[in-house]
Design a protein around this motif. Structure first.
Motif, PDB file in Angstrom:
ATOM      1  N   GLY A  63      35.491   5.457  15.330  1.00 34.45           N
ATOM      2  CA  GLY A  63      34.976   6.741  14.874  1.00 34.45           C
ATOM      3  C   GLY A  63      33.729   6.645  14.012  1.00 34.45           C
ATOM      4  N   ARG A  64      33.195   5.428  13.839  1.00 26.03           N
ATOM      5  CA  ARG A  64      31.970   5.271  13.035  1.00 26.03           C
ATOM      6  C   ARG A  64      30.908   4.581  13.884  1.00 26.03           C
ATOM      7  N   ILE A  65      29.661   4.662  13.404  1.00 30.17           N
ATOM      8  CA  ILE A  65      28.578   3.964  14.098  1.00 30.17           C
ATOM      9  C   ILE A  65      28.526   2.538  13.587  1.00 30.17           C
ATOM     10  N   ALA A  66      28.728   1.575  14.493  1.00 31.74           N
ATOM     11  CA  ALA A  66      28.731   0.169  14.089  1.00 31.74           C
ATOM     12  C   ALA A  66      27.301  -0.366  14.003  1.00 31.74           C
ATOM     13  N   PHE A  67      26.467  -0.020  14.958  1.00 30.99           N
ATOM     14  CA  PHE A  67      25.052  -0.394  14.874  1.00 30.99           C
ATOM     15  C   PHE A  67      24.233   0.577  15.699  1.00 30.99           C
ATOM     16  N   ASP A  68      22.949   0.652  15.446  1.00 29.46           N
ATOM     17  CA  ASP A  68      22.046   1.569  16.135  1.00 29.46           C
ATOM     18  C   ASP A  68      20.722   0.822  16.237  1.00 29.46           C
ATOM     19  N   LEU A  69      20.488   0.122  17.381  1.00 25.42           N
ATOM     20  CA  LEU A  69      19.377  -0.826  17.473  1.00 25.42           C
ATOM     21  C   LEU A  69      18.628  -0.663  18.783  1.00 25.42           C
ATOM     22  N   PRO A  70      17.369  -1.082  18.827  1.00 27.33           N
ATOM     23  CA  PRO A  70      16.690  -1.196  20.116  1.00 27.33           C
ATOM     24  C   PRO A  70      17.424  -2.212  20.982  1.00 27.33           C
ATOM     25  N   ALA A  71      17.376  -2.016  22.299  1.00 27.50           N
ATOM     26  CA  ALA A  71      18.172  -2.863  23.191  1.00 27.50           C
ATOM     27  C   ALA A  71      17.882  -4.335  22.984  1.00 27.50           C
ATOM     28  N   GLY A  72      16.613  -4.659  22.713  1.00 30.63           N
ATOM     29  CA  GLY A  72      16.235  -6.054  22.589  1.00 30.63           C
ATOM     30  C   GLY A  72      16.899  -6.756  21.412  1.00 30.63           C
ATOM     31  N   GLU A  73      17.356  -5.990  20.423  1.00 32.75           N
ATOM     32  CA  GLU A  73      17.902  -6.631  19.234  1.00 32.75           C
ATOM     33  C   GLU A  73      19.418  -6.724  19.252  1.00 32.75           C
ATOM     34  N   VAL A  74      20.030  -6.273  20.369  1.00 32.11           N
ATOM     35  CA  VAL A  74      21.492  -6.341  20.441  1.00 32.11           C
ATOM     36  C   VAL A  74      21.876  -7.694  21.009  1.00 32.11           C
ATOM     37  N   ILE A 126      24.609 -11.179  21.549  1.00 31.71           N
ATOM     38  CA  ILE A 126      25.996 -11.419  21.940  1.00 31.71           C
ATOM     39  C   ILE A 126      26.958 -11.366  20.743  1.00 31.71           C
ATOM     40  N   PRO A 127      26.629 -11.982  19.583  1.00 27.59           N
ATOM     41  CA  PRO A 127      27.582 -11.945  18.460  1.00 27.59           C
ATOM     42  C   PRO A 127      27.898 -10.509  18.029  1.00 27.59           C
ATOM     43  N   LEU A 128      26.852  -9.693  18.006  1.00 25.03           N
ATOM     44  CA  LEU A 128      27.045  -8.296  17.618  1.00 25.03           C
ATOM     45  C   LEU A 128      28.014  -7.595  18.578  1.00 25.03           C
ATOM     46  N   LEU A 129      27.830  -7.887  19.866  1.00 30.73           N
ATOM     47  CA  LEU A 129      28.702  -7.271  20.880  1.00 30.73           C
ATOM     48  C   LEU A 129      30.133  -7.763  20.726  1.00 30.73           C
ATOM     49  N   HIS A 130      30.285  -9.093  20.474  1.00 26.31           N
ATOM     50  CA  HIS A 130      31.637  -9.629  20.308  1.00 26.31           C
ATOM     51  C   HIS A 130      32.322  -8.996  19.121  1.00 26.31           C
ATOM     52  N   GLU A 131      31.530  -8.731  18.073  1.00 27.44           N
ATOM     53  CA  GLU A 131      32.102  -8.085  16.897  1.00 27.44           C
ATOM     54  C   GLU A 131      32.545  -6.663  17.243  1.00 27.44           C
ATOM     55  N   LEU A 132      31.720  -5.964  18.061  1.00 31.45           N
ATOM     56  CA  LEU A 132      32.041  -4.584  18.447  1.00 31.45           C
ATOM     57  C   LEU A 132      33.333  -4.540  19.264  1.00 31.45           C
ATOM     58  N   TYR A 133      33.481  -5.502  20.140  1.00 34.04           N
ATOM     59  CA  TYR A 133      34.630  -5.475  21.050  1.00 34.04           C
ATOM     60  C   TYR A 133      35.754  -6.379  20.567  1.00 34.04           C
ATOM     61  N   ALA A 134      35.711  -6.827  19.318  1.00 28.68           N
ATOM     62  CA  ALA A 134      36.787  -7.675  18.793  1.00 28.68           C
ATOM     63  C   ALA A 134      38.101  -6.919  18.924  1.00 28.68           C
ATOM     64  N   ILE A 154      27.958   2.512  23.366  1.00 31.61           N
ATOM     65  CA  ILE A 154      28.943   1.536  23.836  1.00 31.61           C
ATOM     66  C   ILE A 154      29.987   1.346  22.749  1.00 31.61           C
ATOM     67  N   GLY A 155      31.103   0.754  23.155  1.00 34.12           N
ATOM     68  CA  GLY A 155      32.181   0.535  22.196  1.00 34.12           C
ATOM     69  C   GLY A 155      33.507   0.491  22.919  1.00 34.12           C
ATOM     70  N   PRO A 156      34.528  -0.089  22.258  1.00 34.94           N
ATOM     71  CA  PRO A 156      35.832  -0.199  22.913  1.00 34.94           C
ATOM     72  C   PRO A 156      36.404   1.189  23.216  1.00 34.94           C
ATOM     73  N   SER A 157      37.375   1.246  24.120  1.00 38.89           N
ATOM     74  CA  SER A 157      37.943   2.551  24.462  1.00 38.89           C
ATOM     75  C   SER A 157      38.716   3.080  23.249  1.00 38.89           C
ATOM     76  N   GLY A 158      38.642   4.399  23.058  1.00 33.76           N
ATOM     77  CA  GLY A 158      39.275   4.999  21.890  1.00 33.76           C
ATOM     78  C   GLY A 158      38.400   4.946  20.657  1.00 33.76           C
ATOM     79  N   ALA A 159      37.138   4.468  20.796  1.00 31.59           N
ATOM     80  CA  ALA A 159      36.276   4.330  19.621  1.00 31.59           C
ATOM     81  C   ALA A 159      35.716   5.670  19.170  1.00 31.59           C
ATOM     82  N   GLY A 160      35.675   6.651  20.071  1.00 29.33           N
ATOM     83  CA  GLY A 160      35.129   7.955  19.695  1.00 29.33           C
ATOM     84  C   GLY A 160      33.885   8.332  20.469  1.00 29.33           C
TER      85      GLY A 160
END
Lengths: 518, 275
Positions: B223-234, B236-244, B35-41
């Motif tokens: 173009g970089r890996i922001a996080f690599d986690l089991p689904a249970g540990e993802v 909302i704050p992490l997601l908001h940071e990813l899609y900031a 997952i990640g914003p468009s254009g992230a790679g």
């Protein structure tokens, strides 16, 4: 839905029927065209063509011959340019009358349309052959012949282009009270002008190729030299003339490409849309046209003198009524069948060869080969194929195939390059080898274009097949040439009518096939 | 091991760095959502995994084939084991669905069989079964230009099901499908991978689809890996940071906010109401 394990492909039956029908239809056509690959390797034929080709080197380069060549080349250019001017003057009013564009009620205008069909349906070389008999040997016959045929073609295509662009701007202008000509100038021309100009330039390029062969019926230019060289079996002269053909066709190609590209440039920021380049080009065009008519005095005005009109009148009167006696009709019917066979066999061979040459594109030797095949006109190829396989329809089919393979190969290569690449790429990424990836991914995207090009070419080839007989390569042309030489005008007119009907029938068949393919 | 990327960078010919220093590996049978914003790679990362692009920096070992297969034949053999579902299905409009699905095995069929199959489809039951799994069994002999965009996308998925690859790559496989069908299709892909022990890597636009169905989530950003986690540990704050930078909203399936926290669901609802 439950899957029926014994599901059969519903298309299989129609595919099987097609696979059985095609040979049944093609077999008699191949028989009629007297296709005999063995004739290519017949020792006598090999000797003749071998001697002829051996004499190609070195090409003739004597000063006297080069002088003739230069004059003939200029004459060819003059015929093409003067013919195009005439065609354009003819086409503009005819297109205006024929087109449904800018009319409040769509009308078909059957009168102008059938006039255009007659002008286009009779090949330019047949017109030239007739005019040579009225006006004597010389370029005037060639110019008139080109003018009439190309006038018909230009008018038809102009009319179609004007109908194909958005009709709304012109309609609104007419509702606001503008007359039809003004509504077309302000509402249609801006949309259509680029395509119109581009097609005209393309046709000029074709006119150069066409005027090259006018000489075969005595209408001047390079063809006359070629005809003499071939009759003397003078390989050296033929080689020089062929090289000149190619040079001429390639430069016309380059010039027309440059002209079409310059149509794409945006207009400069000034009140008049015409600048220095347009003025220069316009003047050059005018000078070229005037020089073309002056050169070897192509004096069309003299045609309208009383004695000329009289001789035209008696000549034309001799053609009526056409000879409809049973045994002549029988002969003409056989000629029609043979002509059809030549066109079909020639186009099919060309499609296969063109496809083979188009596949390894971006490979220099193939591009050069395609361009060489394309630059030599069918009739010139025919003079050589009759040496290779003897007189008859097979020589005609081979000649058509050689020229058309060059044309189709280039068009196929373009169509394949323009086909959407994603499908083929995806298959290669899934590990598919080259040829299956091509057949499953690239080919289906390009196929409609390939089929359309082939069918369009067939429409042109039926007209060409009708005249290849002038140099002994079978079909209706042979009948026409012989009868006109014997002053049997009534019989000749039957042949001309047959040519016209045949080309109309092929146009219809090709349009029907194209609709079926969609 | 399904793949091992080690310090992979990818620079396009125009100088744009699509991927930078990507290190990522997966065991055979894992199911990963990108997952990640468009254009992230995301698409570039899938292209490296699919051997469409060779990394300009670092090494990429795919399916035990080592880094960069030696010959064209070895590369073709490797590619036959990778199935890609493309964002827009790469299927010629005039091809029939049956042929489009059978094309999935061109990499394994001998050339004569591929060519003969153009004249009469040689595995009608196989193609029919694959289409049946995406609910298109009735379109077996339909021409692809008569199908809707969503149906065509499912034909593309059926092709990969028929290919039975060891590594399934999916680039936004369900963006053309409605939410209910999208969920069913993702579950189908997961079930297929699970049943055959295949690895599945899918890039997804909707984070709820990703978190609800995949065991491992990889967030990609610039173009970089922001996080690599089991689904249970993802969270909302992490997601908001990813899609900031995307307007503070999280992209979800419009009408089925199954499992995101109420706050995020409200967010989506507010946005839907505003538009």
């Amino acid at each position: 839905m439950l899957l029926n394990p014994s599901a059969r492909d519903p298309a299989a039956r129609s595919r099987l029927i097609a696979a059985l029908t095609v040979p049944v239809v093609l077999w008699p056509l191949f028989r009629a065209a007297e296709v005999e690959p063995g004739a290519l390797f017949d020792p006598d034929n090999l000797k003749v063509i071998g001697h002829f080709l051996a004499a190609f080197l070195p090409p003739e380069s004597g000063a006297e011959f080069l002088g003739y060549l230069a004059r003939a080349t200029l004459e060819t250019l003059a015929i093409a340019t003067a013919g195009m001017v005439l065609a354009f003057l003819l086409a503009v009013p005819l297109a205006y009358l024929a087109t449904g564009a800018g009319r409040e009620q769509p009308t078909l205008n059957p009168l102008t349309r059938s006039l255009l069909t007659v002008l286009r349906g009779i090949p330019e070389l047949v017109w030239a052959l007739l005019f040579v008999r009225v006006f004597g040997l010389g370029p005037a016959a060639g110019v008139l012949a080109l003018g009439l045929t190309y006038g018909g073609m230009l008018a038809k295509v102009y009319a179609e282009i004007l109908e194909s662009v958005d009709a709304a701007p012109a309609r609104v202008l007419r509702h606001n009270g503008a007359g039809r000509p003004l509504a077309m100038l302000y509402g249609l021309l801006p949309l259509a002008s680029k395509e119109l100009a581009s097609y005209t330039v393309y046709r000029w390029e074709c006119a150069i190729r066409a005027s090259v062969v006018m000489g075969f019926v005595g209408a001047g230019g390079l063809g006359q030299l070629m005809d003499q060289a071939m009759k003397m079996l003078n390989g050296g002269e033929a080689a020089t003339i062929l090289l000149t053909f190619m040079l001429l066709v390639f430069s016309a190609d380059g010039l027309s490409g440059w002209l079409r590209r310059s149509l794409d440039r945006p207009p400069a920021n000034r009140p008049s849309p015409f600048g220095g380049r347009s003025a220069f080009f316009g003047l050059a065009l005018l000078a070229g046209a005037v020089a073309s008519f002056k050169y070897r005095d192509i004096d069309l005005a003299s045609l309208w003198r009383l004695e000329a009109v009289n001789s035209i009148g008696t000549f034309v009167a001799d053609f009526f009524p056409p000879d409809l006696s049973a045994d002549w009709l029988d002969k003409v019917a056989r000629g029609v069948w043979e002509t059809l066979a030549i066109s079909v066999v020639g186009t099919l061979l060309a499609a296969v060869a063109g496809m083979l040459l188009a596949l390894p594109r971006r490979w220099m030797p193939f591009t050069v080969l395609l361009n060489t095949l394309r630059s030599v006109p069918e009739l010139v190829w025919a003079t050589m194929t009759v040496l290779a396989v003897g007189l008859g329809p097979f020589a005609g089919a081979l000649a058509l195939a050689l020229h058309t393979a060059g044309v189709l190969g280039r068009l196929y290569a373009e169509a394949l390059a323009n086909a959407p690449p994603a499908a083929g790429c995806a298959l290669r990424l899934a590990g598919a080898p080259g040829s299956p990836a091509f057949c499953y991914g690239t080919l289906p995207g390009a196929a409609p274009q390939l089929v359309a090009y082939t069918l369009y070419r067939w429409e042109m080839n039926i007209r060409m097949a009708a005249i290849l007989g002038f140099v002994g390569a079978g079909g209706l042309g042979q009948l026409l040439y012989v009868e006109l030489s014997l002053f049997h005008q009534a019989r000749a007119s039957t042949v001309i009518v047959a040519m016209l009907l045949l080309s109309i029938a092929v146009d219809q068949a090709s349009a029907w096939l194209r609709r079926k393919m969609h | 091991m399904a793949f091992r990327l080690n310090g992979v960078g990818l620079a396009y010919a125009n100088g744009f760095d699509a991927l930078k220093g990507i290190t990522l590996q997966a065991a055979q049978g894992e199911r990963i959502a990108l997952i990640g914003p468009s254009g992230a790679g995301k698409t570039s990362l899938l292209s490296v995994l699919g051997t469409a692009w060779a990394p300009t920096v670092g090494t990429a070992e795919i399916l035990d084939a080592g880094d960069r297969p030696r010959s064209a034949a070895a590369l073709a053999r490797l590619r036959a084991r990778i199935g890609t579902i493309h964002q827009s299905p790469p299927i010629p409009g005039r091809q029939r669905a049956v042929t489009a699905v059978l094309a999935g095995r061109l990499g394994r069929w001998p050339a004569w069989k591929s060519l003969a199959s153009l004249i009469y489809p040689l595995d009608i039951p196989g193609a029919g079964a694959a289409l049946d799994r995406v609910d298109l069994a009735d379109k077996l002999f339909a021409r692809c230009d008569q199908l809707s965009g969503g149906q065509l996308q499912r034909v593309g998925i059926a092709r990969v099901l028929y290919q039975q690859p060891d590594l399934i790559l999916a680039d936004e496989p369900v963006s053309a499908l409605d939410p209910a069908l999208a969920l069913a299709t993702i579950r189908l892909l997961i079930a297929d991978a699970e049943a055959r022990g295949a690895t599945l890597v899918a890039s997804l636009h909707a984070v709820d689809l990703a978190i609800g169905n995949f065991s491992r989530i990889v967030g990609v950003k610039a173009g970089r890996i922001a996080f690599d986690l089991p689904a249970g540990e993802v969270g909302i704050p992490l997601l908001h940071e990813l899609y900031a930078g995307e307007g503070g909203e999280l992209p979800v399936q419009a009408h089925e906010p199954h499992f995101l926290s109420q706050a995020a669901a409200n967010d989506a609802a507010t946005r839907a109401a505003c538009c």
